[in-house]
Scaffold this motif. Structure first.
Motif, PDB file in Angstrom:
ATOM      1  N   TRP A 151     -11.632  16.798  28.305  1.00  0.00           N
ATOM      2  CA  TRP A 151     -10.888  15.703  27.669  1.00  0.00           C
ATOM      3  C   TRP A 151      -9.724  15.253  28.547  1.00  0.00           C
ATOM      4  CZ3 TRP A 151      -5.986  16.027  24.845  1.00  0.00           C
ATOM      5  CH2 TRP A 151      -5.700  14.876  24.097  1.00  0.00           C
ATOM      6  N   ARG A 152      -8.957  16.208  29.064  1.00  0.00           N
ATOM      7  CA  ARG A 152      -7.832  15.857  29.934  1.00  0.00           C
ATOM      8  C   ARG A 152      -8.302  15.220  31.239  1.00  0.00           C
ATOM      9  NH1 ARG A 152      -5.664  20.007  31.928  1.00  0.00           N
ATOM     10  NH2 ARG A 152      -6.824  21.726  30.957  1.00  0.00           N
TER      11      ARG A 152
ATOM     12  N   GLN B 113     -11.236  21.008  26.056  1.00  0.00           N
ATOM     13  CA  GLN B 113      -9.928  20.365  26.271  1.00  0.00           C
ATOM     14  C   GLN B 113      -9.734  19.987  27.735  1.00  0.00           C
ATOM     15  OE1 GLN B 113      -7.378  21.996  28.145  1.00  0.00           O
ATOM     16  NE2 GLN B 113      -8.688  23.788  28.475  1.00  0.00           N
ATOM     17  N   ARG B 114     -10.318  20.747  28.652  1.00  0.00           N
ATOM     18  CA  ARG B 114     -10.191  20.394  30.071  1.00  0.00           C
ATOM     19  C   ARG B 114     -10.990  19.128  30.387  1.00  0.00           C
ATOM     20  NH1 ARG B 114     -11.184  24.962  32.027  1.00  0.00           N
ATOM     21  NH2 ARG B 114     -13.433  24.725  32.283  1.00  0.00           N
TER      22      ARG B 114
ATOM     23  N   PHE C 297     -13.843  14.678  20.499  1.00  0.00           N
ATOM     24  CA  PHE C 297     -12.754  15.646  20.605  1.00  0.00           C
ATOM     25  C   PHE C 297     -11.918  15.660  19.323  1.00  0.00           C
ATOM     26  CE2 PHE C 297      -8.557  17.168  22.065  1.00  0.00           C
ATOM     27  CZ  PHE C 297      -8.955  18.379  22.629  1.00  0.00           C
TER      28      PHE C 297
ATOM     29  N   SER D  71     -10.715  26.858  26.070  1.00  0.00           N
ATOM     30  CA  SER D  71     -11.839  26.002  25.674  1.00  0.00           C
ATOM     31  C   SER D  71     -12.129  24.991  26.782  1.00  0.00           C
ATOM     32  CB  SER D  71     -11.503  25.242  24.387  1.00  0.00           C
ATOM     33  OG  SER D  71     -12.388  24.153  24.203  1.00  0.00           O
TER      34      SER D  71
ATOM     35  N   LEU E 135      -8.253  22.838  21.126  1.00  0.00           N
ATOM     36  CA  LEU E 135      -7.024  22.647  21.896  1.00  0.00           C
ATOM     37  C   LEU E 135      -6.667  23.864  22.740  1.00  0.00           C
ATOM     38  CD1 LEU E 135      -4.876  21.059  19.056  1.00  0.00           C
ATOM     39  CD2 LEU E 135      -5.845  19.845  21.013  1.00  0.00           C
TER      40      LEU E 135
END
Length: 393
Positions: free
Chosen positions: A355-356, A352-353, A337, A349, A345
């Motif tokens: 990653w969160r 980013q989801r 990431f 995208s 970010l």
């Protein structure tokens, strides 16, 4: 049949992936997504054959949860958490099994098990009160497991402390709307639950301490290897599988994003050896996390299937493996990431989801490494860990 469930998931993968943004907006899975998952059958993998389940090997369950989470973290998380509940129900009182699954064997059960309620004994049952956080997928569930402490006549905690698992139908508890405002795993709808002065008959109550130490399973007389596996192995399995699946989804999204991307310095990513190195290293770590978790599931199964007990030390090693697998996978996601550029970010995208969601998954209590690693190290030295270090093992 377990392979059929995984095939079902692969057929609807695009639909699961496509609804992820809507699940985030709603703060829960859309009704149509829940219907898709019910039809596909992942929640039935660990369910008793008596009630239309598959009694699948835990490896098959873990691989299916990973596949779902690789399409959408929230759907995978719910499949992993809710999917373990039929496993425990299989050695509960037969009367409550029939109540939950007798009319509809596709009924989902929520949780959590954190003992934040008080159950005071009364005639033929308990009077129950409490509030709980983190009831994943609860909007789509009709029954629930809730953790409690045995109470005394004054409403305080009885001595010695005894943990209970209470089983309640939907009419007996309140889901607190707008109680799930979070940065990750938004689509899981892991809302708060409130119970006020509800009577719970004794047959809907399990001794939580005895579930965890295996006494309940023995007293229930279950003979299937699946239902004799340690609770501390099975409960974390779905959660860690979801985190690893989320990491696999992040890797896939990263590869798709980087395939034709040109970096800020004008170099195509396919020609940037530093980013390519990071991609390969992350892919290897995510795969190692996957293989470690699956190998551990196989090893624990083999011990129980051979008729042997899983020792505390071996359970501890298994928990260490689960925790480290989750952290290894999420750390790998961080590496890719950080090399995805500013456009990763943007909220449109998927990267980013993932990653969160991956980081949110690490925040679950089962992934806290401190006490697990401490207790495992002591056990490996032939020493007896103190009780606080044994809690999650």
């Amino acid at each position: 049949m377990a392979n059929q469930v995984l095939d079902n998931i692969m057929r609807i993968a695009d639909e699961i992936r496509g609804q992820a943004a809507e699940a985030e907006r709603l703060g829960r899975l859309p009704d149509e997504t829940a219907k898709l998952l019910k039809a596909a059958g992942p929640i039935k993998l660990l369910q008793s054959k008596r009630y239309g389940g598959y009694e699948a090997h835990p490896r098959d369950f873990a691989e299916t949860v990973m596949a779902i989470a690789a399409s959408d973290g929230a759907s995978g998380w719910i499949s992993g958490v809710v999917g373990v509940h039929p496993w425990q129900l299989a050695f509960a009182d037969p009367k409550v099994q029939e109540e939950v699954l007798g009319e509809d064997n596709n009924t989902w059960m929520a949780s959590p098990y954190a003992p934040t309620g008080i159950a005071v004994p009364t005639d033929s049952g308990y009077v129950f009160n409490g509030r709980w956080q983190f009831s994943s997928g609860t909007d789509h569930c009709d029954w629930i497991f809730l953790g409690a402490m045995l109470g005394n006549a004054d409403g305080g905690i009885a001595n010695p402390p005894t943990m209970l698992h209470m089983i309640l139908p939907r009419d007996d508890y309140q889901i607190v709307e707008d109680s799930w405002n979070v940065v990750g795993l938004k689509g899981t709808g892991s809302k708060d639950i409130i119970v006020r002065d509800v009577f719970v008959p004794s047959y809907r109550v399990m001794n939580g301490d005895q579930v965890i130490d295996g006494t309940t399973q023995k007293e229930a007389g279950v003979s299937e290897t699946l239902y004799r596996l340690p609770w501390s192995h099975m409960f974390p399995l779905g959660i860690t599988s979801a985190v690893i699946g989320i990491a696999e989804g992040a890797l896939a999204a990263h590869l798709d994003y980087q395939r034709d991307r040109v970096g800020a310095q004008g170099t195509a990513i396919k020609d940037d050896p530093y980013v390519l190195y990071a991609i390969s290293e992350a892919a290897a770590d995510i795969n190692a996390a996957r293989q470690e978790l699956l190998a551990n599931a196989d090893a624990i199964w083999d011990i129980v299937d051979s008729g042997n007990e899983v020792s505390f030390e071996r359970r501890a090693v298994g928990r260490r493996t689960q925790v480290r697998a989750a952290w290894r996978a999420v750390m790998a996601v961080d590496q890719i990431f950080a090399r995805s550029g500013g456009n990763a970010l943007r909220l449109d995208s998927p990267l980013q989801r993932f990653w969160r969601d991956a980081h949110a998954g690490l925040n679950h209590a089962i992934h806290v490494p401190s006490t697990v690693f401490h207790g495992t190290a002591l056990a490996s030295l032939g020493l007896e860990p103190a009780e606080p270090l044994r809690k999650m093992i």
